[in-house]
Design an enzyme around this catalytic site. Structure first.
Site, PDB file in Angstrom:
ATOM      1  N   CYS A 111       0.850  -1.188   0.000  1.00 22.12           N
ATOM      2  CA  CYS A 111       0.000   0.000   0.000  1.00 22.12           C
ATOM      3  C   CYS A 111       0.884   1.235   0.000  1.00 22.12           C
ATOM      4  O   CYS A 111       2.102   1.150   0.068  1.00 22.12           O
ATOM      5  CB  CYS A 111      -0.886   0.033   1.245  1.00 22.12           C
ATOM      6  N   ARG A 168      -4.648   1.205  -1.509  1.00 15.39           N
ATOM      7  CA  ARG A 168      -4.568  -0.188  -1.074  1.00 15.39           C
ATOM      8  C   ARG A 168      -4.262  -1.158  -2.205  1.00 15.39           C
ATOM      9  O   ARG A 168      -4.887  -1.121  -3.264  1.00 15.39           O
ATOM     10  CB  ARG A 168      -5.889  -0.618  -0.409  1.00 15.39           C
ATOM     11  N   GLY A 170       1.634  -2.457   5.024  1.00 12.74           N
ATOM     12  CA  GLY A 170       2.364  -3.595   5.556  1.00 12.74           C
ATOM     13  C   GLY A 170       1.501  -4.809   5.797  1.00 12.74           C
ATOM     14  O   GLY A 170       0.306  -4.829   5.502  1.00 12.74           O
ATOM     15  N   SER A 202      12.379 -12.517  -1.340  1.00  5.41           N
ATOM     16  CA  SER A 202      13.791 -12.429  -1.721  1.00  5.41           C
ATOM     17  C   SER A 202      14.655 -12.923  -0.568  1.00  5.41           C
ATOM     18  O   SER A 202      14.182 -13.130   0.546  1.00  5.41           O
ATOM     19  CB  SER A 202      14.175 -10.991  -2.096  1.00  5.41           C
TER      20      SER A 202
END
Length: 541
Positions: free
Chosen positions: A2, A68, A93, A363
């Site tokens: 977001c 969002r 988050g 990652s």
């Protein structure tokens, strides 16, 4: 995930146009829906055309705004209020323990949405924000206390920037949204370095409390504590077991609820281990990027074949590389040669993930800082000893936000894809930083290592599983314990592949100099090319 942004006007009121302009600038971070709180009025919308008439009509002293990218919950539009609408939240988050927190909090609180973020409001009311487990940057407006509280996660996985000016205080997920205010309210010149010099980063594991009554703020650092004696007096095998279990739990938390996840894969041990662990819980697609004959592509291709994982790769031509140099510089809001070189594979990988309809990629970021993966770590260990290396690793972890994480976030979110980093789970970090240094850096002999000039046509080598790669023996190894954990899941040519920086493994470093040369700048004049990039970024803003 977001974008969040907000403005606090210190004297006169301000039109909603400035807040909506900031939201438009950050729209790439969340295209599903948007919301704006301006003083006591809240609007939610899907298209900015829906609010064109309100831009000048709505005025106020305080705004909270949100775009969002929907991942958890169908009804998570923000800003989100508490039950009596005295507290409002905007958050960028993911909260990984939200199911457990929700179960606990619903005894005393009523939930309006199915969003993971809503637990933050009620934890704030209970004064238990330290119980959050996640990657986040958020702003809370508490009307009863007349304060705005900004907060950022433990390691700064999610970005948050702010400016404090004579007329206003403002914050945003990316600096470019704050440039807009500096240029249009303060009349600042379109100079990248000057604009960024006026913007501050809220440090990880920090909270900024803005007191609206007298227009001042304070910053509280270190509101959560790490336990760094976690592995004291554990044997090597015990430490391996703890690390293995923590990594699996971390990956599971980050793919929970997902049918499919992307992996930004260089074919190195860090991203490959995350890929294999993620494949235990959901479908995985590897994304590998490089120039023609780059090592990362060759390793990633072989890994995908040996582990039977889906791979999408992209070989970037010189012409495309020129385009991506400009795109990445624009995405990260700064011009830094190394950050651009490392950022291009991340940007392109997330671009491919977006094309495939994915909203989340993982990652291996953080592993080198936790386990001593850089040559300088080995040098410090050899020359200055264990205690100095411990200090260096701790410093590296706490500096990750400005060295790597903000760049990585901006590169992926430029394509509407959220990046999650399992190595920066709090439990993983606590274990990693408390593991004895000798478990990370050790003298070894006859340990197989993949050479840089691999030949996939060579005959299989005895002692290496699932590979035709040439090997050589080395006397020392960095990240020993992580490599040994990885060897339980991966071929040795990956688990013990030597470290190679992303900008070199992908072939990008040389390509940037070629792009500069095309514009008339030799390698010695690379800084002049970077200055040109700076001017181009702000001129197009």
């Amino acid at each position: 995930m977001c974008s969040i942004s907000g403005i606090i006007v210190k004297d006169n009121q301000i039109s909603a146009k400035y807040s909506i302009d900031m939201m438009k600038i950050l729209k790439h971070r969340g295209r599903d829906n948007s919301g704006l709180l301006l003083d006591d009025e809240v609007i939610y919308f899907n298209d900015f055309e829906d609010v064109e008439d309100l831009e000048e009509e709505m005025i106020g002293n305080l705004s909270l705004a949100h775009n969002r990218l929907a991942i958890v919950g169908r009804y998570g539009v923000q800003p989100i209020p508490n039950e009596d609408e005295t507290i409002w939240l905007v958050c960028n988050g993911e909260i990984y323990n939200y199911i457990e927190l929700r179960e606990y909090l619903k005894q005393n609180h009523e939930f309006r949405t199915d969003s993971d973020n809503e637990v933050i409001i009620h934890l704030y009311e209970e004064e238990k924000l330290e119980e959050l487990d996640g990657d986040y940057a958020f702003a809370i407006y508490d009307k009863s206390k007349n304060v705005v509280r900004l907060a950022r996660d433990m390691f700064g996985v999610k970005p948050l920037f702010y400016v404090d000016r004579d007329k206003y205080f403002a914050f945003a997920s990316e600096r470019k949204a704050l440039w807009h205010l500096l240029i249009n309210i303060d009349g600042c010149e379109r100079d990248l370095d000057e604009l960024n010099s006026k913007i501050k980063t809220l440090k990880p594991n920090s909270q900024l409390i803005y007191y609206l009554d007298d227009n001042r703020f304070e910053i509280i650092e270190g509101f959560k504590k790490l336990e760094l004696n976690y592995m004291k007096e554990r044997s090597y095998e015990e430490a391996k077991e703890y690390l293995d279990r923590a990594l699996k739990n971390s990956v599971l938390k980050r793919v929970r609820g997902l049918d499919k996840v992307g992996i930004i894969c260089s074919g190195g041990v860090d991203s490959s281990l995350i890929a294999k662990l993620a494949s235990l819980y959901c479908e995985v697609i590897l994304y590998a990027v490089g120039t023609e004959n780059s090592e990362d592509l060759i390793y990633a291709e072989r890994l995908a074949k040996d582990l039977n994982l889906k791979l999408r790769k992209k070989i970037i031509s010189e012409e495309e590389y020129e385009e991506y140099v400009f795109k990445v510089a624009k995405a990260i809001d700064e011009v830094d040669l190394m950050k651009i070189g490392v950022g291009i594979p991340i940007y392109v990988a997330s671009e491919m993930a977006n094309e495939d309809g994915l909203k989340v990629v993982l990652s291996g970021q953080g592993a080198d800082e936790l386990f001593g993966g850089y040559a300088r770590h080995e040098r410090i260990y050899r020359e200055r000893g264990e205690e100095e290396l411990k200090k260096e690793l701790l410093k590296d972890v706490y500096n990750l936000y400005k060295v790597n994480l903000e760049r990585d976030d901006h590169c992926t979110m430029a394509n509407g894809v959220e990046l999650r980093v399992p190595f920066l789970d709090e439990e993983v970090v606590e274990i990693a930083l408390s593991i004895p240094i000798e478990y990370k850096m050790s003298e070894l002999s006859n340990r197989p290592y993949a050479e840089s000039n691999i030949s996939l046509k060579s005959e299989p080598i005895n002692g290496l599983k699932n590979t035709n790669l040439n090997i050589k023996c080395v006397r020392s190894v960095r990240k020993k314990i992580l490599r040994d954990v990885a060897s339980q899941y991966l071929p040795d040519y990956i688990a013990y592949r030597p470290k190679k920086a992303a900008q070199y493994g992908s072939g990008g470093e040389k390509m940037i100099y070629k792009v500069a040369k095309k514009y008339g700048f030799s390698k010695k004049r690379i800084n002049e090319f970077l200055d040109m990039l700076k001017r181009k970024i702000v001129s197009e803003f």
